[in-house]
Design a protein around this motif. Sequence first.
Motif: not given
Length: 165
Positions: A26, A81, A39, A29, A59, A61-62, A76, A41
């Motif tokens: 990952g 998205d 982030e 961010i 996608r 966001v963790e 997402h 995938r």
Amino acid sequence: MGPTISTTITVQKLDHAGNLVTSYQGQVIRRDATSIVLEARWRRDRMGLSYLVLEPGDRFVEFFFLNRWYNIFEIHAGTDDRLKGWYCNIARPTVFAEGILSAVDLALDLFVYPDGQTLTLDEDEFNALNLQSNEPTAWQRSLAAVDELKAMVAARRAPFDAIPD
């Protein structure tokens, strides 16, 4: 000049006994004293669940916390998205050391739909861990984590602030 800090880290998901279930990379961010946001995938095959379909390229966001008994994955669609929802793992507080983030999953999960409805998942698996008898503090903190997440959803607190009123 100080050492270069990589923005790519390895995430290790461990089962309740500490055995490796999966690992992946990952991109960081942001990070502060108590949390790391990544982030990533979805790189696996399409996975159809009764409440969500995960597809290659989705996608994530963790949100991982060093002081909370859960982590949150904001999901997402990889194509447009579009927000698919939030998958919340009840887990021991995250450990981060030497570029590796480790999360010990305690089986219980909460899925939050984009409209704010919630679905509690895997209660049977959680109960089978027998934490109530073997680790009563972990059992209590796990249940409290579900309540905390539901309160965050109801209050539209980040990361659930995208839920319409």
